[in-house]
Structures are given as structure tokens and as C-alpha cells.
Scaffold this active site. Structure first.
Site: not given
Ligand code: GTP
Ligand code: MN
Ligand code: MN
Length: 364
Positions: A204, A206, A309
């Protein structure tokens, strides 16, 4: 191995947040195997085994050389009995039997498939597996029982299963920026998550959104969602309101205002690339975007569904949110564990709290 390298390895820090964990490292075959064991444990809701394998994999990612013998791993943190057997087998045979069995296991394969759908967690996937669901066609027969999130996840699963490239993430970033700046021209936007860690692909994209004036942020996500919807660029969204009561809680729960969305990202060759105003595009393209499910659009699609996100934070909490949303999940978990255990401080993506002072203030 040089003596210096040996010394460095014997001093490998036990907390992942104290070591460098490069994306490209020297022990990929072993860490892949350990991560499959971790996922299998996760699918069985065995937290202890999940953490054990995750920690061992994380340790090996930080190792500055390729393991040659199981002896070199014996003093490394978190590399216990089970992991040592896996490491030994891979070093001797190039693969681990237990891992190969798991990869071919019906439960594991189905859980991978089902939890890969946006909106489906382990609990739900477990329940469906017990009910006999094995593939996407099975799932489509019970669409009436799915949540709105799962329906969207299922509908766009082909796109969402494909990784998002950095180039696509940058175009999502441009779309987010263009959208938010319509309402707050000097809004501050940061791409977080895996892309901020230097990954070239992700599941995704973020973003953190902030502004020195908190009032400017009020209603911004609603406005952005409304505008994207009118452009036909929003395939799904769920807005989570900010919960002030939870902000200083010692839990790692996040209560920032957040929008979990699936956007229709126009392809780089489509007219939206340089100007996202749909009004300037021809009506046929606009129709295709506005009604992405229409069969006519399937052959000549000009967009890809991408998970996004969007997290809004007051500027005072931005640094903590940036730290919390940059990841990885394991790094964050370890950072919180270190804060709590070694510093008696509770860290979440809103702030860093002194537990003794917090309990004192709660008693007042
Ligand atoms: P990919 O999207 O697969 O590339 O990996 P990513 O590391 O970007 O994972 P992800 O998008 O799921 O989350 C990004 C970071 O945000 C991670 O370290 C999660 O721990 C953190 N994260 C995800 N959802 C939440 C949430 O609802 N609250 C908080 N505080 N952190 C979040
Ligand atoms: Mn991500
Ligand atoms: Mn995410």
C-alpha cells in the site's frame, strides 16, 4: 571471517531497534524459511512461536556475512533450538523439510490466500477455512455475508495482490497532494511506511498529513474523500475519527484520524497523469473511472486499484506518528519493548509517556 566481524556478531544487540536491518542482506534463504514458519504460527494464532521465528529472522538479517556453519549462529540472540535445526538443514541441504511441508499445506495456502484479501484477518480466515472456503470462487458465493471492506477487497483483489511500485507510489503521492492542497494549500504531507524505509515495492502507500494550525486539519479528510469520490477515483474508504481519550493511554493503540482507502490510480499514460481534473478528460474515460466495475471497461482499463492510508496528526504529535508509521512492524514492536522494559517509558504514535508520572497523574 575477520576477528573484527566475529566480535561484532558476538555483540549483536538483542533489540532489533538497536541494529541495522538492511533490505538486502546475506542470509535470504534462511530468513525466508524462518518467515514462512512465523507466518504459519501467525495463522495458527500462536503468538509465542510467531515472535520467536520473527525475531530469529530479524537477527539474521542484521548479520554482516553469510552463515557458513550452524556454529556461527549459536550465540546470536533469539536463535534457539528450533531455529538452529532450520538453519542447519538449510546450510546442509539448501532447504528445510518442515518449511516445504508448510508451503504445500492446504491450511497454510488457504490462509495466505484469504488473509491476502483486504479486510480479512486471521480470525475471519480461520472461520472461513473451517466452513470449507478454499478459494475466491467459494468466497464469491457468500458475498452477502461479507463486510463492505471485504467486498471491496475481493472485488479489487487482483490489483491489490500486485505490489505497488515506487513509481506508482509517487503518482499516488501526487494525487494525494493535489487533492489535499485544494483545501489546505500549505498542508504538509509525508510518505511513510515501507517506501520511507527505502523499499521499492509495497502492499500500500502510507501518508502522514499535518499542519501547524490544527484547525486547518479539521474536516480535511472528509473534504478529500468527497472530492476524490466526485472524480470517481475512490473505490472504497473507511474514515476513522480521532479519539482524544485514547491519546495518552499507555497502549500502542493509534487514535489518529485515519482514512483507509482504495483509490483508482490512473495509469501513467492516462490523461490524469499530468492533470487529475476529470472534467478535462473525455467523457468515455470519465465513465470508465466512475464505474470501474462496468464490463466495458475491463479490456481497456486505465487505472489500477491501490490501497492508501492517510493519517492526520496535530503537529505536536507528528514526530511520534512519523516514527510509528515508518515501520517495520517488527522494528516498532521492538522500539516499544525497549522503551517500556529498559526506560519505563510508553511509546505510541502520539507521544512518549513516563509511566510513573502517568499513573501519578491518573491517581490525582
Ligand atoms: P508495505 O505496505 O507492505 O510495504 O509495508 P509497511 O511497512 O508500509 O506496512 P504497513 O503499511 O502495514 O504499515 C506501515 C507502518 O505503520 C508499520 O510499521 C505499522 O506498524 C504501522 N501501522 C500500520 N497500521 C497502523 C495503525 O493502525 N496504527 C499505528 N500506530 N501504526 C500502524
Ligand atoms: Mn505500507
Ligand atoms: Mn499501511
Amino acid at each position: 571471517l575477520s576477528a573484527a566481524t566475529e566480535v561484532r556478531c558476538s555483540q549483536m544487540p538483542t533489540y532489533a531497534c538497536h541494529r541495522r536491518t538492511p533490505l538486502n542482506h546475506h542470509n535470504q534463504t534462511i530468513t525466508n524459511a524462518l518467515e514462512i514458519l512465523a507466518r504459519s504460527a501467525f495463522f495458527q494464532e500462536s503468538d509465542v512461536r510467531y515472535l520467536g521465528f520473527t525475531r530469529a529472522a530479524s537477527t539474521l538479517k542484521a548479520l554482516p556475512y553469510k552463515l557458513q556453519s550452524v556454529n556461527q549462529a549459536k550465540d546470536l540472540p533469539w536463535c534457539g533450538g528450533h531455529c538452529m535445526i532450520v538453519i542447519q538443514e538449510i546450510l546442509e541441504h539448501g532447504m528445510c523439510r518442515e518449511v516445504e511441508v508448510i508451503k504445500n499445506n492446504e491450511h497454510y495456502q488457504t490462509m495466505e490466500l484469504l488473509t491476502g484479501i483486504y479486510g480479512v484477518g486471521v480470525r475471519t480466515a480461520q472461520r472461513w477455512f473451517k466452513e470449507g472456503i478454499r478459494n475466491l470462487s467459494d468466497l464469491k458465493t457468500m458475498e452477502c455475508k461479507l463486510t463492505a471492506e471485504q467486498v471491496s477487497g475481493l472485488r479489487h483483489c487482483k490489483d491489490l495482490q500486485q505490489q505497488v511500485t515506487l513509481e506508482e507510489a509517487e503518482r499516488v503521492g501526487q494525487l494525494v497532494k493535489d487533492t489535499l492542497q485544494r483545501f489546505v494549500p500549505d498542508v504538509h504531507i509525508t510518505m511513510t511506511g515501507g517506501f520511507r524505509r527505502g523499499k521499492e515495492v509495497g502492499h500500500d502507500v502510507d501518508f502522514l498529513i499535518t499542519h501547524p494550525n490544527e484547525n486547518a486539519l479539521s474536516g480535511l479528510l472528509e473534504d478529500a474523500v468527497g472530492w476524490l469520490e466526485t472524480q470517481g477515483l475512490l473505490l472504497y474508504h473507511h474514515l476513522k475519527k480521532r479519539k482524544p481519550a485514547l491519546r495518552s493511554a499507555s497502549s500502542s493503540m493509534d487514535s489518529h484520524e485515519t482514512c483507509y482507502a482504495i483509490v483508482a490510480l490512473p495509469s501513467s499514460s492516462s490523461p490524469w497523469n499530468t492533470d487529475i481534473e476529470v472534467k478535462k478528460c473525455n467523457s468515455e474515460d470519465a465513465e470508465r473511472i466512475a464505474h470501474p466495475e462496468s464490463p466495458n471497461s475491463l479490456n481497456s482499463r486505465t487505472w489500477k486499484a491501490v490501497r492508501v492510508d492517510l493519517v492526520v496528526t496535530p503537529q505536536a504529535e507528528h514526530a511520534y506518528a512519523l516514527l510509528g508509521w515508518t515501520g517495520s512492524k517488527h522494528f516498532e514492536r521492538e522500539l516499544r519493548r525497549y522503551s517500556l522494559r529498559e526506560k519505563k517509558l510508553s511509546l505510541n504514535s502520539h507521544g512518549l509517556y513516563d509511566l510513573e508520572k502517568l499513573s501519578g497523574s491518573l491517581e490525582c
